[in-house]
Design an enzyme around this catalytic site. Structure first.
Site, PDB file in Angstrom:
ATOM      1  N   GLY A 144      24.077  15.436  21.689  1.00 23.79           N
ATOM      2  CA  GLY A 144      22.957  16.069  20.991  1.00 23.79           C
ATOM      3  C   GLY A 144      21.609  15.643  21.553  1.00 23.79           C
ATOM      4  O   GLY A 144      21.421  14.492  21.939  1.00 23.79           O
ATOM      5  N   ALA A 153      31.447  10.374  10.055  1.00 21.13           N
ATOM      6  CA  ALA A 153      30.537  10.857   9.004  1.00 21.13           C
ATOM      7  C   ALA A 153      29.917  12.171   9.496  1.00 21.13           C
ATOM      8  O   ALA A 153      28.692  12.348   9.538  1.00 21.13           O
ATOM      9  CB  ALA A 153      29.472   9.821   8.651  1.00 21.13           C
ATOM     10  N   SER A 184      21.524  13.389  10.376  1.00 19.07           N
ATOM     11  CA  SER A 184      22.024  12.122  10.910  1.00 19.07           C
ATOM     12  C   SER A 184      22.979  11.521   9.892  1.00 19.07           C
ATOM     13  O   SER A 184      22.760  11.642   8.677  1.00 19.07           O
ATOM     14  CB  SER A 184      20.853  11.160  11.131  1.00 19.07           C
ATOM     15  OG  SER A 184      21.320   9.833  11.239  1.00 19.07           O
ATOM     16  N   SER A 185      24.021  10.868  10.375  1.00 20.58           N
ATOM     17  CA  SER A 185      24.975  10.233   9.466  1.00 20.58           C
ATOM     18  C   SER A 185      24.271   9.194   8.596  1.00 20.58           C
ATOM     19  O   SER A 185      24.651   8.961   7.451  1.00 20.58           O
ATOM     20  CB  SER A 185      26.088   9.550  10.260  1.00 20.58           C
ATOM     21  OG  SER A 185      26.686  10.485  11.126  1.00 20.58           O
ATOM     22  N   ARG A 186      23.216   8.581   9.136  1.00 20.69           N
ATOM     23  CA  ARG A 186      22.511   7.536   8.387  1.00 20.69           C
ATOM     24  C   ARG A 186      21.675   8.107   7.236  1.00 20.69           C
ATOM     25  O   ARG A 186      21.281   7.361   6.337  1.00 20.69           O
ATOM     26  CB  ARG A 186      21.617   6.719   9.317  1.00 20.69           C
ATOM     27  CG  ARG A 186      22.404   5.794  10.246  1.00 20.69           C
ATOM     28  CD  ARG A 186      21.475   4.934  11.083  1.00 20.69           C
ATOM     29  NE  ARG A 186      22.186   4.018  11.960  1.00 20.69           N
ATOM     30  CZ  ARG A 186      22.579   4.314  13.197  1.00 20.69           C
ATOM     31  NH1 ARG A 186      22.349   5.507  13.695  1.00 20.69           N
ATOM     32  NH2 ARG A 186      23.217   3.419  13.938  1.00 20.69           N
ATOM     33  N   LYS A 232      19.177  15.274  19.779  1.00 27.65           N
ATOM     34  CA  LYS A 232      18.581  14.379  18.779  1.00 27.65           C
ATOM     35  C   LYS A 232      18.463  12.967  19.363  1.00 27.65           C
ATOM     36  O   LYS A 232      17.491  12.261  19.126  1.00 27.65           O
ATOM     37  CB  LYS A 232      19.445  14.346  17.523  1.00 27.65           C
ATOM     38  CG  LYS A 232      18.747  13.663  16.391  1.00 27.65           C
ATOM     39  CD  LYS A 232      19.718  13.143  15.382  1.00 27.65           C
ATOM     40  CE  LYS A 232      19.245  11.812  14.921  1.00 27.65           C
ATOM     41  NZ  LYS A 232      20.249  10.794  14.980  1.00 27.65           N
ATOM     42  N   HIS A 289      27.032  17.625  14.236  1.00 25.08           N
ATOM     43  CA  HIS A 289      28.275  17.466  14.991  1.00 25.08           C
ATOM     44  C   HIS A 289      29.000  18.814  15.098  1.00 25.08           C
ATOM     45  O   HIS A 289      29.586  19.138  16.133  1.00 25.08           O
ATOM     46  CB  HIS A 289      29.208  16.467  14.294  1.00 25.08           C
ATOM     47  CG  HIS A 289      28.647  15.071  14.174  1.00 25.08           C
ATOM     48  ND1 HIS A 289      28.231  14.546  12.972  1.00 25.08           N
ATOM     49  CD2 HIS A 289      28.459  14.100  15.091  1.00 25.08           C
ATOM     50  CE1 HIS A 289      27.807  13.298  13.163  1.00 25.08           C
ATOM     51  NE2 HIS A 289      27.925  13.002  14.442  1.00 25.08           N
TER      52      HIS A 289
HETATM   53  P1  AMP Z   1      26.901  10.065  16.393  1.00 27.90           P
HETATM   54  O1  AMP Z   1      28.124  10.327  15.586  1.00 27.90           O
HETATM   55  O2  AMP Z   1      25.658   9.838  15.585  1.00 27.90           O
HETATM   56  O3  AMP Z   1      27.126   9.019  17.469  1.00 27.90           O
HETATM   57  O4  AMP Z   1      26.600  11.412  17.175  1.00 27.90           O
HETATM   58  C1  AMP Z   1      27.569  12.017  17.985  1.00 27.90           C
HETATM   59  C2  AMP Z   1      26.909  13.113  18.783  1.00 27.90           C
HETATM   60  O5  AMP Z   1      26.347  14.068  17.894  1.00 27.90           O
HETATM   61  C3  AMP Z   1      25.741  12.580  19.646  1.00 27.90           C
HETATM   62  O6  AMP Z   1      25.770  13.219  20.896  1.00 27.90           O
HETATM   63  C4  AMP Z   1      24.531  12.966  18.841  1.00 27.90           C
HETATM   64  O7  AMP Z   1      23.375  13.153  19.631  1.00 27.90           O
HETATM   65  C5  AMP Z   1      24.991  14.278  18.229  1.00 27.90           C
HETATM   66  N1  AMP Z   1      24.190  14.570  17.029  1.00 27.90           N
HETATM   67  C6  AMP Z   1      24.015  13.773  15.942  1.00 27.90           C
HETATM   68  N2  AMP Z   1      23.166  14.347  15.061  1.00 27.90           N
HETATM   69  C7  AMP Z   1      22.787  15.538  15.614  1.00 27.90           C
HETATM   70  C8  AMP Z   1      21.923  16.596  15.212  1.00 27.90           C
HETATM   71  N3  AMP Z   1      21.248  16.555  14.056  1.00 27.90           N
HETATM   72  N4  AMP Z   1      21.789  17.658  16.036  1.00 27.90           N
HETATM   73  C9  AMP Z   1      22.454  17.710  17.220  1.00 27.90           C
HETATM   74  N5  AMP Z   1      23.282  16.748  17.645  1.00 27.90           N
HETATM   75  C10 AMP Z   1      23.457  15.676  16.867  1.00 27.90           C
END
Ligand code: AMP
Length: 253
Positions: A147, A32, A185-187, A149, A37
């Site tokens: 990230g 997502a 955020s994907s959520r 975040k 990302h």
């Molecule tokens: P996820 O798909 O949510 O597991 O995130 C994958 C990577 O993307 C993780 O290292 C997160 O910290 C990073 N990430 C997600 N959202 C953001 C954002 N808004 N800014 C920077 N990095 C992000």
């Protein structure tokens, strides 16, 4: 052209054959994909000869079945984004390949992972650290991108590679936000319109409140159900629900 692969053998042979002398950047994700990302991809693209993105919704890091079941999936547009960012390879691993042991073996950390999100999501960081270690051991990237975040996650992953003498450099990337301040955020796609309107208050309140206690009270006044707000070493961390959606954020104070 982005190559899409599914098996560990494919990824390993790419690593071995094509890339013996080259630097490899790796971005583990749960899909997502959004502009946050994309920022990790851009930085990896700048710093490495070859970039691999994995998309794997890792069940062992979910402490809540509904959150796992409802986790958004947009594989086709994810691949398009990877293509746009000139990513060399997208890896879509399968659970049975990543967990041939059925998760009998796991990595855990006993201090930082027990605080903040760890207090509210039992097992979450064990699952996260375990999958990151497995993915890094398969790819053996030069650099892996995470990230800010998810700041606690970033710190734990740094600790993991240090503790286990792993040869990957962990690179932190600043949080990408909407113009309103809401961290991408994907959520967020699961927020109802009125929740989406309220959500940027999380960042605003974290930045402006005089103390973590004030921030908690302010968030509660504005309809958030707060898991925690805590100031540690010049950074304010928080997790709070809007409806069933749990948002996290952190700011430098
Ligand atoms: P996820 O798909 O949510 O597991 O995130 C994958 C990577 O993307 C993780 O290292 C997160 O910290 C990073 N990430 C997600 N959202 C953001 C954002 N808004 N800014 C920077 N990095 C992000």
């Amino acid at each position: 052209m982005t190559q899409v692969v599914t098996t560990i053998n494919e990824v390993k042979s790419i690593r071995k054959a094509v890339l013996k002398e080259k630097s490899v950047g790796f971005i583990p994700t749960m899909g997502a994909l959004h502009a946050g990302h994309a920022e990790l991809m851009k930085q990896a693209r700048k710093e490495n000869d070859y970039v691999i993105v994995s998309i794997f919704v890792n069940p062992t890091q979910f402490d809540n079945t509904e959150d796992l079941e409802k986790y958004p999936s947009t594989i086709q547009s994810d691949i398009r984004m990877a293509e746009k960012e000139t990513i060399n390879c997208v890896w879509l691993p399968k659970y049975s390949q990543i967990y041939p042991d059925e998760y009998k073996y796991k990595v855990s950390e006993s201090e930082l992972s027990k605080t903040l999100c760890g207090t509210h999501r039992p097992g979450h960081f064990d699952g996260m650290l375990t999958v990151v270690m497995r993915l890094l051991n398969i790819i053996k990237p030069t650099r892996a991108y995470f990230g800010e975040k998810d700041y606690q996650q970033l710190q734990l992953v740094r600790g993991l590679v240090q503790a286990f003498f792993m040869d990957t450099q962990i690179v932190g990337v600043p949080t990408v936000r909407e113009p309103t301040g809401l961290a991408l955020s994907s959520r967020n796609t699961r927020l109802k319109p009125e929740e989406k309107e309220n959500a940027p208050l999380l960042y605003k309140i974290l930045k402006l409140a005089k103390s973590d206690e004030d921030a908690r009270l302010d968030l509660e006044k504005n309809g958030f159900k707060v898991d925690y707000v805590q100031d540690i070493n010049g950074r304010r961390y928080a997790a709070a629900y809007l409806g069933p959606i749990r948002l996290i954020d952190n700011v430098k104070i």
